[in-house]
Structures are given as structure tokens and as C-alpha cells.
Design a protein around this motif. Structure first.
Motif, short mmCIF file in Angstrom:
data_model
loop_
_atom_site.label_atom_id
_atom_site.label_comp_id
_atom_site.label_asym_id
_atom_site.label_seq_id
_atom_site.Cartn_x
_atom_site.Cartn_y
_atom_site.Cartn_z
N ILE A 8 -2.18 19.16 -44.48
CA ILE A 8 -0.77 18.92 -44.19
C ILE A 8 -0.20 17.91 -45.18
CG2 ILE A 8 0.90 18.37 -42.41
CD1 ILE A 8 -1.01 20.77 -41.80
N ALA A 9 -1.01 16.91 -45.51
CA ALA A 9 -0.57 15.88 -46.46
C ALA A 9 -0.28 16.48 -47.83
CB ALA A 9 -1.63 14.78 -46.57
N GLU A 10 -1.09 17.40 -48.27
CA GLU A 10 -0.86 18.04 -49.58
C GLU A 10 0.49 18.74 -49.60
OE1 GLU A 10 -2.34 17.90 -52.39
OE2 GLU A 10 -4.39 17.21 -52.02
N ALA A 11 0.82 19.43 -48.50
CA ALA A 11 2.11 20.11 -48.43
C ALA A 11 3.25 19.09 -48.44
CB ALA A 11 2.18 20.97 -47.18
N ALA A 12 3.08 17.99 -47.72
CA ALA A 12 4.12 16.97 -47.68
C ALA A 12 4.35 16.36 -49.06
CB ALA A 12 3.74 15.88 -46.68
N LEU A 13 3.29 16.05 -49.77
CA LEU A 13 3.44 15.45 -51.10
C LEU A 13 4.07 16.43 -52.08
CD1 LEU A 13 2.74 12.54 -52.10
CD2 LEU A 13 1.89 13.14 -49.83
N PHE A 14 3.81 17.72 -51.91
CA PHE A 14 4.51 18.71 -52.72
C PHE A 14 6.00 18.65 -52.45
CE2 PHE A 14 6.54 22.92 -52.51
CZ PHE A 14 6.64 23.18 -53.86
N LEU A 15 6.39 18.61 -51.18
CA LEU A 15 7.81 18.57 -50.84
C LEU A 15 8.50 17.31 -51.34
CD1 LEU A 15 7.70 20.02 -47.20
CD2 LEU A 15 8.53 21.17 -49.27
N LEU A 16 7.74 16.22 -51.43
CA LEU A 16 8.30 14.97 -51.95
C LEU A 16 8.46 15.00 -53.47
CD1 LEU A 16 6.29 12.30 -49.91
CD2 LEU A 16 8.73 12.80 -49.69
N SER A 17 7.74 15.87 -54.13
CA SER A 17 7.66 15.85 -55.58
C SER A 17 8.82 16.58 -56.25
CB SER A 17 6.34 16.48 -56.04
OG SER A 17 6.40 17.90 -55.94
N ASP A 18 8.96 16.36 -57.55
CA ASP A 18 9.98 17.06 -58.32
C ASP A 18 9.70 18.55 -58.41
OD1 ASP A 18 11.37 14.73 -58.76
OD2 ASP A 18 10.42 14.31 -60.69
N ALA A 19 8.46 18.96 -58.12
CA ALA A 19 8.15 20.39 -58.11
C ALA A 19 8.92 21.14 -57.03
CB ALA A 19 6.65 20.60 -57.92
N ALA A 20 9.39 20.39 -56.01
CA ALA A 20 10.17 20.99 -54.93
C ALA A 20 11.65 20.62 -55.03
CB ALA A 20 9.62 20.54 -53.58
N SER A 21 12.12 20.32 -56.23
CA SER A 21 13.46 19.77 -56.41
C SER A 21 14.59 20.71 -56.01
CB SER A 21 13.66 19.33 -57.87
OG SER A 21 13.48 20.44 -58.74
N TYR A 22 14.31 22.03 -55.89
CA TYR A 22 15.35 22.98 -55.49
C TYR A 22 15.19 23.41 -54.04
CZ TYR A 22 19.00 26.45 -56.47
OH TYR A 22 20.18 27.18 -56.48
N MET A 23 14.41 22.66 -53.29
CA MET A 23 14.20 22.97 -51.88
C MET A 23 14.90 21.97 -50.99
SD MET A 23 10.13 23.98 -51.90
CE MET A 23 10.14 24.42 -50.15
N THR A 24 15.76 22.46 -50.13
CA THR A 24 16.38 21.65 -49.10
C THR A 24 16.88 22.58 -48.00
OG1 THR A 24 17.83 19.74 -48.72
CG2 THR A 24 18.79 21.58 -49.94
N ALA A 25 17.17 22.02 -46.82
CA ALA A 25 17.66 22.81 -45.68
C ALA A 25 16.72 23.94 -45.31
CB ALA A 25 19.07 23.36 -45.95
N THR A 26 15.42 23.68 -45.46
CA THR A 26 14.43 24.70 -45.09
C THR A 26 13.22 24.02 -44.47
OG1 THR A 26 13.26 26.67 -45.90
CG2 THR A 26 13.17 24.70 -47.29
N THR A 27 12.48 24.78 -43.69
CA THR A 27 11.26 24.26 -43.06
C THR A 27 10.13 25.24 -43.35
OG1 THR A 27 12.47 23.15 -41.28
CG2 THR A 27 10.14 23.63 -40.88
N ILE A 28 9.00 24.72 -43.83
CA ILE A 28 7.88 25.59 -44.18
C ILE A 28 6.75 25.41 -43.18
CG2 ILE A 28 8.47 25.53 -46.63
CD1 ILE A 28 6.06 23.68 -47.07
N ASP A 29 6.00 26.48 -42.96
CA ASP A 29 4.85 26.47 -42.05
C ASP A 29 3.58 26.19 -42.82
OD1 ASP A 29 6.63 27.22 -40.13
OD2 ASP A 29 5.82 29.22 -39.80
N VAL A 30 2.75 25.31 -42.26
CA VAL A 30 1.38 25.09 -42.76
C VAL A 30 0.49 25.26 -41.54
CG1 VAL A 30 -0.17 23.57 -44.03
CG2 VAL A 30 2.30 23.48 -44.47
N SER A 31 0.19 26.51 -41.22
CA SER A 31 -0.36 26.80 -39.90
C SER A 31 -1.49 27.82 -39.90
CB SER A 31 0.76 27.36 -39.01
OG SER A 31 1.26 28.59 -39.55
N GLY A 32 -2.02 28.13 -41.05
CA GLY A 32 -3.11 29.11 -41.12
C GLY A 32 -2.67 30.51 -40.73
N GLY A 33 -1.36 30.74 -40.73
CA GLY A 33 -0.84 32.06 -40.39
C GLY A 33 -0.46 32.23 -38.93
N ARG A 34 -0.70 31.19 -38.12
CA ARG A 34 -0.38 31.30 -36.69
C ARG A 34 1.12 31.32 -36.46
NH1 ARG A 34 -0.34 27.36 -32.17
NH2 ARG A 34 -0.85 28.48 -30.28
#
Length: 250
Positions: free
Chosen positions: A224-250
Motif C-alpha cells: 500500500i505504501a508503494e502505491a501511496a508514494l507513487f501518487l505523491l510523486s511527479d510520476a502521478a502529476s496528471y492524476m487527481t479527482a480519482t481513487t485507485i484500488d490496491v486490493s489484489g483484485g477484490r
């Protein structure tokens, strides 16, 4: 992108994993806790030993005045918050709706899971907003896949609080986009943390549910932390107003 990262409820579990990884990637980390003082201070010591910078800050995020005071303290110790992870959360009362006779249990649930996100986001925006002279920033709201599937047995109240977070993420992101602030959500699935002690049946429920998850296992806080740090990074600079699942497909 690095600066001052506040992680609420960071004494243990997903919050601790995000704080640890954030520090390793150059953030000055504010570790918020309410009751878990010893684990929070141990985490700060661990980060320092690894060459990072962190400090622990006590505050019940459901208390608006306490949040205001915490942000002022962070300003003095680490500098103004430039990114925020609204992670703190509780399971709350586990019962069928017709058995929820204690209104204070629901108030406590929403105070932490929902009102706390409003309080912390308010203070963060006041510091981040370019309209107010800030540098911009990122807010991540930790939701749950329970917001979509309604939660485990007896957890309708918890699931509803996370549904509120999903709506808050979308609306707030649109409200502050022009201020240079991205707001994104992250929905973990079942993860191996202490919060699962609050489920009916405790952590034993994880062993029952794990085989029903498409990936065949529960998640680890570090994932979960890896996903959070991605969202904090400039690699996610065009992402906002969205929510992503990190749930193993559940």
C-alpha cells in the motif's frame, strides 16, 4: 518531489509503512498519532537511524483545535506540510444496523474517519494553496474497498464512512485543482495490520477471506505504501479527482 509529508495515524500499520518509505525517499516526515505514542516514537527513531528525518506529533484528528495546533507545531519543527496522507481510521462499532444503539460510537467513527480528513485537509490547503502563496501539493485520502462492496459482516457503518471519503476526494480535488493541489484516493483491500483486530472474529477472518481474493492472499502494508508514494510523486502529476484500488483484485 519531496518536502514535508504528514501521515496521520502513522504509529503502526499502513501509516507506518508510508512514513517509513516516504522518509527513505527523502521526505521530512511528520508522524501523527493519537494513542500509539510508543510505536510512533520507535518509528521516528528507526527513520533517524536509517538517515532520514522525522518527528512524532500527537493529535486526535477528530478534534479540530488539536489539528490546528498540530499543524502549527509541524511548521516549527519540520516546516509547512507540502503533502498529506489522511490515513488515520478506525473500524468503529461492528454490528448490524438495527443493533447500533450507541450514537456516540457512530460519532466517534465519523470523527476520525471523516471529520478528521476535513480538519487535516483544511490546514494542509491553507499551507499548500498557490492562491495563498503556497507551493502546491498533494493530498491522499486512504479509503477502503469496503466503500464499494459494503464491508464485512457488521461493518456497514465503517463502509459508509469510507464511501464519504471517496466523495470527498472527488469534490475536494475539483475545488483545489486550480490552487496547484492534487487530491487522490487510495482504496486498500484486506491488509495485514492491527486494524483487523476490530473485525468480528479478529484476524482469523483474513484467513477465511484470503482464498476468495483473485491474487489469493491479503496485502502487505508495504504494498500500500508503494502505491501511496507513487501518487505523491511527479510520476502521478496528471492524476487527481480519482481513487485507485490496491486490493489484489477484490
Amino acid at each position: 518531489m519531496a518536502g514535508v509529508l504528514l501521515v496521520t495515524g502513522a504509529g503502526r500499520g499502513i501509516g507506518a509503512a508510508i512514513a517509513r518509505l516516504g522518509a527513505a525517499r527523502g521526505w521530512r516526515v511528520a508522524v501523527n498519532y493519537s494513542r500509539s505514542r510508543a510505536p510512533a516514537e520507535a518509528l521516528v527513531a528507526e527513520i533517524a537511524a536509517a538517515g532520514g528525518e522525522a518527528a512524532a506529533f500527537a493529535a486526535d484528528i477528530g478534534d479540530s483545535a488539536a489539528v490546528t495546533a498540530m499543524f502549527a507545531e509541524i511548521d516549527q519543527v519540520l516546516g509547512p506540510v507540502t503533502s498529506l496522507v489522511n490515513n488515520a481510521g478506525i473500524i468503529g462499532p461492528v454490528a448490524r444496523v438495527e443493533a447500533l444503539d450507541d450514537p456516540q460510537a457512530l460519532v466517534a467513527l465519523y470523527a476520525t474517519n471523516v471529520f478528521g480528513v476535513f480538519h487535516c485537509s483544511r490546514e494542509a490547503i491553507r499551507r499548500m494553496s498557490r492562491r495563498r502563496g503556497g507551493p502546491g501539493g498533494v493530498i491522499i485520502n486512504i479509503s477502503s474497498v469496503a466503500a464499494r462492496h459494503g464491508g464485512l459482516a457488521g461493518e456497514v457503518a465503517y463502509a459508509s464512512s469510507k464511501g464519504a471519503i471517496d466523495s470527498l476526494t472527488t469534490g475536494l480535488a475539483r475545488e483545489v485543482a486550480a490552487d496547484g493541489i492534487r487530491v487522490v484516493g487510495l482504496r486498500p483491500g484486506l491488509t495485514d495490520t492491527d486494524i483487523n483486530d476490530g473485525h468480528d472474529g479478529g484476524k482469523s477472518v483474513l484467513g477465511v477471506i484470503a482464498p476468495t481474493i483473485p491474487l489469493g492472499r491479503i496485502g502487505r502494508p508495504e504494498e500500500i505504501a508503494e502505491a501511496a508514494l507513487f501518487l505523491l510523486s511527479d510520476a502521478a502529476s496528471y492524476m487527481t479527482a480519482t481513487t485507485i484500488d490496491v486490493s489484489g483484485g477484490r
